[in-house]
Design a protein around this motif. Structure first.
Motif, PDB file in Angstrom:
ATOM      1  N   PRO A 213      10.854  13.458   0.816  1.00  0.00           N
ATOM      2  CA  PRO A 213       9.313  13.107   0.356  1.00  0.00           C
ATOM      3  C   PRO A 213       8.718  12.047   0.984  1.00  0.00           C
ATOM      4  O   PRO A 213       7.240  12.029   1.369  1.00  0.00           O
ATOM      5  CB  PRO A 213       9.399  13.230  -1.262  1.00  0.00           C
ATOM      6  N   TYR A 214       9.184  11.010   1.017  1.00  0.00           N
ATOM      7  CA  TYR A 214       8.657   9.681   1.708  1.00  0.00           C
ATOM      8  C   TYR A 214       8.583   9.839   3.044  1.00  0.00           C
ATOM      9  O   TYR A 214       7.468   9.483   3.752  1.00  0.00           O
ATOM     10  CB  TYR A 214       9.495   8.512   1.189  1.00  0.00           C
ATOM     11  N   LEU A 215       9.561  10.559   3.703  1.00  0.00           N
ATOM     12  CA  LEU A 215       9.444  10.660   5.284  1.00  0.00           C
ATOM     13  C   LEU A 215       8.322  11.423   5.660  1.00  0.00           C
ATOM     14  O   LEU A 215       7.729  11.378   6.530  1.00  0.00           O
ATOM     15  CB  LEU A 215      10.779  10.991   5.843  1.00  0.00           C
ATOM     16  N   TYR A 216       8.031  12.410   4.938  1.00  0.00           N
ATOM     17  CA  TYR A 216       7.010  13.375   4.984  1.00  0.00           C
ATOM     18  C   TYR A 216       5.590  12.705   4.873  1.00  0.00           C
ATOM     19  O   TYR A 216       4.592  12.745   5.654  1.00  0.00           O
ATOM     20  CB  TYR A 216       6.980  14.531   4.135  1.00  0.00           C
ATOM     21  N   LEU A 217       5.695  11.938   3.737  1.00  0.00           N
ATOM     22  CA  LEU A 217       4.435  10.951   3.771  1.00  0.00           C
ATOM     23  C   LEU A 217       4.043   9.910   4.909  1.00  0.00           C
ATOM     24  O   LEU A 217       3.245   9.861   5.502  1.00  0.00           O
ATOM     25  CB  LEU A 217       4.513  10.192   2.428  1.00  0.00           C
ATOM     26  N   ALA A 218       5.302   9.494   5.196  1.00  0.00           N
ATOM     27  CA  ALA A 218       5.092   8.418   6.279  1.00  0.00           C
ATOM     28  C   ALA A 218       4.574   8.979   7.516  1.00  0.00           C
ATOM     29  O   ALA A 218       3.814   8.656   8.470  1.00  0.00           O
ATOM     30  CB  ALA A 218       6.396   7.872   6.614  1.00  0.00           C
TER      31      ALA A 218
ATOM     32  N   VAL B 227       0.854  -1.089  -0.078  1.00  0.00           N
ATOM     33  CA  VAL B 227       0.156  -0.087  -0.087  1.00  0.00           C
ATOM     34  C   VAL B 227       0.756   1.566   0.013  1.00  0.00           C
ATOM     35  O   VAL B 227       0.620   2.299  -0.643  1.00  0.00           O
ATOM     36  CB  VAL B 227      -0.821   0.125   1.211  1.00  0.00           C
ATOM     37  N   ARG B 228       2.083   1.299   0.871  1.00  0.00           N
ATOM     38  CA  ARG B 228       2.878   2.412   0.899  1.00  0.00           C
ATOM     39  C   ARG B 228       3.614   2.596  -0.431  1.00  0.00           C
ATOM     40  O   ARG B 228       3.739   3.740  -0.981  1.00  0.00           O
ATOM     41  CB  ARG B 228       3.853   2.163   1.949  1.00  0.00           C
ATOM     42  N   GLN B 229       4.039   1.532  -1.137  1.00  0.00           N
ATOM     43  CA  GLN B 229       4.533   1.723  -2.236  1.00  0.00           C
ATOM     44  C   GLN B 229       3.618   2.403  -3.510  1.00  0.00           C
ATOM     45  O   GLN B 229       4.167   3.093  -4.049  1.00  0.00           O
ATOM     46  CB  GLN B 229       5.168   0.358  -2.996  1.00  0.00           C
ATOM     47  N   ALA B 230       2.548   1.916  -3.477  1.00  0.00           N
ATOM     48  CA  ALA B 230       1.500   2.439  -4.310  1.00  0.00           C
ATOM     49  C   ALA B 230       1.207   3.935  -3.945  1.00  0.00           C
ATOM     50  O   ALA B 230       1.194   4.702  -5.029  1.00  0.00           O
ATOM     51  CB  ALA B 230       0.180   1.641  -4.310  1.00  0.00           C
TER      52      ALA B 230
END
Length: 631
Positions: free
Chosen positions: A484-489, A368-371
């Motif tokens: 960007p990924y860490l902000y999303l996480a 899900v996170r990859q998507a």
């Protein structure tokens, strides 16, 4: 790396598969042997394991194994699958379980060819079923009444006679019901049924009253030959539910007697369940095999998957390895799946403690996170996302530290220091110290660099053991834009990321300057910048330098902000060059470089350094163009 592309979402179902991916067939066969043992008639066997350990999978394997042992009409095994968690609470758990067993027997009688005695047997089964239906009706009536007390099944059966057109007849009790059921099982119509095996799932999910009522109904049948029960539940949770109904007697606080009598809850449970077969946690070998097989579940045909499963079983028996699993199917390349499993097995085995459902849910969370990341335009490799997910889901304290580094603007420096401490070869300019502290209490604007490590404070001490171990997992991260990924996480976990590298008075202005919206960037006027003063302007320049280093996707906006500030505060030009020199040349983009085209003389030192260091042709050409003043 490709952990298994699914046909649609790529997610794995929580429902058990009909292929044994967990090597639980040995457990299932042990239980089958017990329930079919003529010396254990009747019998109740427990299958015990924690949440997600594979109890339902074992029940499915038991059901499949029992069907295989059906030997025709002369020796049949009647299987009844039930789930008390789904019972209607208004009708009662006892009635529900008894009703399901009687309904299964009635269906079996309809299947059996009409022979001498089968018709009376069917009539007796129908009568018993109707009595239970009457008891349900009375309970529902009592439930609807405001002042009526809900009757127990024993009381109902005392009141309800065999239904007839004229209403209830003579009084019947629970013992009488048991006797009639025993007569039913011994009747000629069921002579070909060797055993009725009731598979009970999810009992440990139920409320205490449902647990006790279900066990009471099982106890009713355990006095009747040819009855067998398999109860899949966490034995400790079931005991807790029984304890709620039958609390343990209090004893003196200073009592040290090691041979005290067993508590009522355990006695009650052990009186019903003769023996319990525990489900083993997955070993490290099992965890790696399960990770591989789950991926193959989405990309192979069933028969191919069974071939891989059999190979895993063979290697498990001889204590072998999975190295040659890729040779099982000629022409099928599973290198990516095996590499993915090998990378994640050590930490998933330890952190998820060999729990199959937790492993599957981790993989689903990863997918899900990859998507979501891909739909957000975050272009990290899947193996990088997998490594970050390990940190987020399994090393929560370490994840908090990494988010703190991001908030302070120290992410790239700290990741490099961490990977250096973990023994990795670090690409790009090295941090000034061997390691940075996990957190800082110094006010913004102070020198917050970590002290040089000494023998008394080695780099490994600055980071926890879990973080160091995580850093050793492939791939290396120091060269990636993780922000960007860490902000999303962080948004998924509800963590608020404040720019703690800046005093609060400057955060709104910095956020607007870094915005991807031109309107928000322009909302910061020249008058706003002129009003800052040298100290705050220098703080902002140093901060934007860190953003350019740690967040390559924000480089153009960060460099543009520096270019706006330096002409106003020429005393800060040296600080700006120092801050920009920490940005790796290989992370630069042409768009970011072109922000300096009108101020090449001020930034010539860092522009020349980048020009000499970069290996990217277009970036090198852009730097040369800017240094030549656009000529």
């Amino acid at each position: 790396m490709d952990p298994g592309q699914g046909p649609r979402s790529g997610l794995w179902s929580d429902e058990p598969d009909n292929i044994d991916l967990l090597a639980f067939s040995a457990v299932a066969t042990t239980v089958i042997d017990a329930v079919l043992d003529e010396t254990l008639d009747p019998v109740a066997v427990g299958v015990s394991g924690a949440w997600g350990s594979g109890k339902t999978t074992v029940l499915k394997l038991i059901e499949s194994g029992l069907k295989e042992r059906n030997l025709g009409p002369e020796k049949q095994i009647l299987i009844v699958s039930t789930d008390p968690w789904r019972y209607d609470p208004s009708a009662g758990a006892k009635e529900a379980l008894i009703g399901e067993i009687l309904a299964a027997i009635t269906r079996k009688l309809h299947e059996i060819n009409t022979e001498t005695g089968s018709r009376p047997t069917l009539e007796l089964a129908k009568k018993l079923t109707k009595r239970v239906q009457w008891s349900k009706a009375i309970k529902l009536t009592a439930r609807a009444g405001i002042t009526m007390q809900l009757p127990k099944l024993d009381d109902v059966l005392d009141l309800v006679a065999e239904p007839s057109a004229n209403g209830p007849g003579p009084s019947r009790g629970l013992e009488q019901f048991r006797g009639e059921f025993e007569a039913l099982m011994e009747s000629p119509g069921l002579a070909g049924v060797e055993r009725v095996v009731v598979l009970v799932d999810d009992l440990d999910r139920c409320l205490p009253d449902t647990v006790v009522e279900t066990l009471e109904a099982i106890r009713l049948f355990l006095a009747v030959p040819k009855m067998a029960f398999v109860i899949a539940a966490d034995e400790d949770r079931v005991a807790d539910a029984i304890r709620d109904r039958f609390p343990a007697p209090s004893r003196a606080p200073d009592s040290a007697d090691e041979f005290l009598p067993e508590e009522p809850a355990s006695l009650y449970l052990h009186k019903i369940v003769q023996t319990t077969v525990p489900i083993p946690a997955l070993s490290r070998f099992d965890t790696e095999a399960y990770l591989i097989l789950l991926q193959l579940l989405h990309v192979t045909e069933r028969e191919e998957l069974r071939s891989y499963t059999r190979h895993c079983d063979d290697q498990r028996r001889i204590g072998g390895a999975l190295d040659d699993l890729g040779t099982v199917i000629t022409g099928r390349v599973i290198t990516d799946q095996m590499a993915f499993a090998a990378r994640l097995t050590p930490i998933l085995y330890e952190k998820l403690r060999g729990n199959p459902r937790r492993i599957k849910r981790f993989l689903n969370d990863l997918r899900v996170r990859q998507a979501v990341a891909a739909h957000r335009g975050i272009t990290l490799d899947e193996e990088v996302v997998a490594k970050l997910m390990v940190l987020e889901k399994l090393i929560k304290d370490g994840f908090t530290h990494v988010l703190d580094w991001l908030a302070k603007g120290d992410l790239r420096e700290q990741i490099r220091a961490l990977e250096k401490a973990a023994g990795r070869t670090v690409r790009g300019p090295a941090p000034e110290t061997d390691a940075a502290p996990e957190a800082s209490t110094e006010p913004a604007g102070k020198d917050r660099r970590a002290p040089k490590t000494t023998a008394a404070t080695p780099a490994a001490v600055q980071f926890g053991d879990d973080l160091l171990r995580w850093a050793k997992l492939p791939p290396a991260l120091a060269g990636d834009d993780l922000a960007p990924y860490l902000y999303l996480a962080a948004s998924f976990t509800g963590k608020l990321l404040l720019d703690t590298g800046l005093p609060s008075r400057l955060r709104d202005l910095a956020a607007n300057l870094l915005s991807h919206s031109r309107a928000e960037q322009k909302s910061v006027t020249d008058a706003d910048l002129d009003a800052l003063g040298l100290t705050d302007a220098t703080l902002l320049i140093e901060y934007f330098g860190r953003v350019g280093r740690d967040q390559p996707s924000n480089q153009p906006a960060a460099f543009a902000a520096i270019v706006r500030l330096v002409p106003r505060y020429q005393q800060a030009a040296e600080a700006a060059n120092r801050a920009l020199q920490t940005v790796p040349a290989d992370d630069l983009t042409v768009a970011a470089i072109m922000r300096f085209q009108n101020d090449a003389q001020v930034f010539a030192p860092v522009l020349q350094q980048w020009h000499d260091a970069t290996t990217d042709g277009p970036v090198r050409n852009a730097l040369g163009l800017v240094l030549r003043g656009g000529r």
